[in-house]
Design an enzyme around this catalytic site. Structure first.
Site, PDB file in Angstrom:
ATOM      1  N   CYS A   2       0.656  -1.313   0.064  1.00 18.54           N
ATOM      2  CA  CYS A   2      -0.185  -0.286  -0.245  1.00 18.54           C
ATOM      3  C   CYS A   2       0.714   1.320  -0.279  1.00 18.54           C
ATOM      4  O   CYS A   2       1.995   1.151   0.194  1.00 18.54           O
ATOM      5  CB  CYS A   2      -0.606   0.485   1.257  1.00 18.54           C
ATOM      6  SG  CYS A   2      -1.716  -1.617   1.369  1.00 18.54           S
ATOM      7  N   TRP A  74      -3.243  -2.361  -1.308  1.00 20.80           N
ATOM      8  CA  TRP A  74      -2.872  -3.923  -1.558  1.00 20.80           C
ATOM      9  C   TRP A  74      -4.148  -4.635  -0.575  1.00 20.80           C
ATOM     10  O   TRP A  74      -2.982  -4.714   0.371  1.00 20.80           O
ATOM     11  CB  TRP A  74      -1.638  -3.774  -2.112  1.00 20.80           C
ATOM     12  CG  TRP A  74      -1.097  -5.277  -2.229  1.00 20.80           C
ATOM     13  CD1 TRP A  74      -0.791  -6.161  -0.967  1.00 20.80           C
ATOM     14  CD2 TRP A  74      -1.005  -5.620  -3.264  1.00 20.80           C
ATOM     15  NE1 TRP A  74      -0.042  -7.529  -1.238  1.00 20.80           N
ATOM     16  CE2 TRP A  74      -0.566  -7.291  -3.172  1.00 20.80           C
ATOM     17  CE3 TRP A  74      -0.661  -5.719  -4.537  1.00 20.80           C
ATOM     18  CZ2 TRP A  74       0.405  -8.306  -3.307  1.00 20.80           C
ATOM     19  CZ3 TRP A  74      -0.170  -6.418  -5.456  1.00 20.80           C
ATOM     20  CH2 TRP A  74      -0.076  -7.649  -5.362  1.00 20.80           C
ATOM     21  N   GLU A 483      15.370 -23.708 -10.539  1.00 15.85           N
ATOM     22  CA  GLU A 483      14.951 -22.158 -10.432  1.00 15.85           C
ATOM     23  C   GLU A 483      16.259 -21.830 -11.224  1.00 15.85           C
ATOM     24  O   GLU A 483      15.868 -20.645 -11.520  1.00 15.85           O
ATOM     25  CB  GLU A 483      14.779 -22.594  -8.930  1.00 15.85           C
ATOM     26  CG  GLU A 483      13.975 -20.615  -8.834  1.00 15.85           C
ATOM     27  CD  GLU A 483      13.285 -20.226  -9.464  1.00 15.85           C
ATOM     28  OE1 GLU A 483      12.638 -20.800 -10.638  1.00 15.85           O
ATOM     29  OE2 GLU A 483      13.167 -18.789  -9.794  1.00 15.85           O
TER      30      GLU A 483
END
Ligand code: M6R
Length: 609
Positions: A2, A74, A483
């Site tokens: 946010c 958010w 990964e």
């Protein structure tokens, strides 16, 4: 995450606040809101979606005022909606606030306030703060003191900017474990979660520390401690960054910023499930949804989330003793998978929007079987189809190459596995305490890994011109090898393959020569000696070897390329072994002049097949 901006000025602040919000857009959000004090009233407008939607609303219902606060949200508690968007008020609409962070004890406080006759308007943890301040005000406490007292009741992280209709021309701002700073302007002062929000107006900044309150007026800012209200003397610093530098917090790329956010994200994931100072794993949602007789978890995912899922298989089978299968979502959806009665299908996804993962979830839903997600975006499409969603608290991931989402997914999987292990009665207390110690040590250990970048820069310098790489790992570090290879290929465009080390002799060894280096992920493990034998086989064929290990002395006579990670239980090592591979990919791509945050041909969310 946010974003917060607030201004006390002699001019109308609404346009300035909207522009401030736009400077925070890069952080990602799902709704936005604004409040201004005018004529002893607080005027509020909120809307879901982009800031443009808020602007449309303001065009229809203009508001103005010399003091105001604004927010991009958010979602963490409650879906993105107008009611859940900030600012939030107390019941009498005397105060109004915006908040970044998570209030851990909000349910306890909410229950108390409801018992006092207070009715809540939203599903957020934030509203508990505004209602609490309103509660203290009603008891005759002054504005600043009511904010301070409310903060003393809060557990968790918060940055707050609070307005009162009774004290216009003032913002009370508080910081605890979530950033907040004050901008000193000419005839006006600012509050913001991030200096970008006010950088075009002033570069003179005072950073709040945890447990500090600022009382901001047009000509003055006073500081106190939350704990006892003592006055503080704080100095401003001059910021020389431009807006773009500031949005990346000084990092040259979002990817590097996100890699470095990982220790704090780990802290957040753990904090969300353990009460301060307590060892009880609070996952009532899991207890309700997952029954102890569960006998199978089907994980579906794509890309980096699929690698996290493979690590998850090792973790869940080892800790919870439940059989786990892992599928590419794109494969799962086109076969006739066995989805048993006592199974749960778990979608792991950063965005919650990946088309194949969504289709796989829908398919299981159509079969009438249980679906759950581990997801980073509240209210995203996949979460709307799942019976249970565990949110990863990583904040918006902007770099296309996923890094912090992977780490937050693994942290969530550890918690899920431990919870299911407890529910199934397969985890005794000493093992639980051991897992807890390993988990709690990870943020510190990861910080030390991220501080040790020089060795990885050296690797990047030495190997930047290579065209091919092999990555090897075993057990829980086999998916880490996958990964590492994915990170390198997607941002540096070097061909890289990941393999379980035991498979090397079955084919890939044919590729090895002095132009084909191999990265070996080899922390202490049950198969450590076997991985060392692989290394000797590679050296015998003139291949260079780069090692990630916590046993560096075992490798010194073989290779000068050793990256040392801290001691760790093998099961908890992937977070520590993956981070150096993220950084190796980053520094290699940097040397090769690649477009790191937006690599060619890739999209952040693959929302089509
Ligand atoms: O949002 P999701 O986690 O569902 O996305 C899955 C993949 O598209 C994503 O992980 C992709 O592989 C990243 N580019 C990896 O860095």
């Amino acid at each position: 995450m946010c974003g917060i901006v607030g201004i006390v000025s002699s001019r109308d602040v609404v346009g300035v606040l909207v522009n401030g919000l736009k400077m925070l857009e890069y952080r990602g959000y799902d709704s936005a809101g604004i409040a201004a004090v005018n004529g002893g009233e607080i005027l509020i407008e909120r809307n879901i979606g982009k800031i443009a939607n808020l602007e449309d609303l303001l065009a229809k219902h203009p508001i103005s005022g010399n003091t105001g606060i604004a927010h991009t949200r958010w979602a963490t508690h409650g879906v993105p909606s107008v009611n859940n968007a900030h600012p939030h008020t107390d019941q009498s609409s005397v105060v109004c606030l915006v908040h970044n962070g998570i209030i851990e004890n909000y349910q306890v406080l909410k229950d108390k306030l409801i018992a006092e006759g207070i009715a809540f308007q939203s599903e957020t943890d934030t509203e508990v703060i505004s209602q609490l301040i309103g509660f203290y005000l009603k008891n005759g406490t002054g504005f600043e003191e009511a904010v301070r007292q409310a903060c003393c009741d809060l557990e968790g992280s918060y940055a707050l900017a609070v307005l009162s209709k009774n004290e216009t021309g003032k913002i009370v701002a508080v910081r605890n474990q979530t950033p907040l700073c004050i901008g000193l302007g000419k005839d006006e002062n600012f509050v913001a979660s991030d200096i970008t929000a006010f950088l075009e107006h002033t570069k003179e900044v005072i950073y709040l520390n945890d447990g500090e309150i600022a009382v901001v007026t047009r000509d003055d800012v006073k500081f106190r401690t939350v704990k006892d209200g003592n006055e503080l003397d704080k100095q401003a610093v001059h910021i020389s960054w431009d807006v773009e530098e500031a949005q990346k917090a000084g990092y040259p790329h979002y990817m590097l910023k996100e890699i470095n956010q990982q220790p704090l994200i780990l802290v957040d994931v753990l904090r969300g499930r353990f009460r301060v100072g307590e060892d009880e794993l609070e996952m009532p949602d899991v207890e309700e949804f997952v029954t102890p007789d569960i006998d199978h978890i089907n994980i579906v995912a794509c890309g980096t989330s699929w690698h996290a899922s493979l690590v998850g298989k090792f973790i869940i089978e080892a800790i919870a003793r439940v059989h786990v299968s892992v599928d590419y979502a794109s494969e799962f959806r086109y076969r006739s998978p066995m989805v048993d009665d006592n199974s749960i299908t778990l979608a792991i996804t950063q965005s919650g929007e990946t088309a194949d993962t969504l289709a796989a979830v829908r398919m299981v839903q159509d079969l009438g079987r249980k679906t759950m997600s581990i997801c980073n975006v509240v209210g995203s499409s996949i979460t709307r189809h799942c019976g249970l969603n565990l949110y990863t608290q990583a904040g918006p991931e902007i770099s296309v190459a996923s890094t912090k989402a992977f780490t937050s997914q693994l942290a969530t999987i550890y918690l899920l596995a431990i919870k299911i292990g407890i529910m199934r009665g397969v985890l005794d207390d000493s093992l639980f305490q051991h897992y807890l110690r390993e988990l709690r040590a990870l943020p510190r250990k990861l910080t030390s890994v991220l501080e040790n970048v020089e060795e990885l820069k050296r690797w990047a310098k030495y190997f930047q011109k290579k065209q091919n790489f092999l990555f090897l790992g075993r057990g829980v570090n086999y998916p880490v090898a996958l990964e590492g290879a994915l990170k390198l290929k997607e941002i540096s465009y070097i061909h890289a393959e990941g393999y379980p080390a035991g498979e090397m002799k079955h084919g890939p060894i044919a590729l090895i020569d002095d132009e084909f280096p191999t990265v070996i992920v080899a922390p202490a493990s049950a198969t450590f000696d076997k991985v060392k034998a692989n290394l000797e086989e590679i050296l015998a064929r003139d291949g260079d070897v780069l090692v990630i290990t916590n046993q560096p002395d075992e490798f010194r006579r073989y290779t000068p390329f050793i990256f040392t990670i801290p001691e760790v239980d093998e099961l908890f090592s992937p977070i520590l072994t993956t981070a150096p591979l993220q950084l190796f990919a980053y520094y290699t791509a940097l040397r090769r002049g690649c477009h790191i945050d937006q690599p060619r041909n890739l999209a952040k969310s693959v929302v089509v097949e």
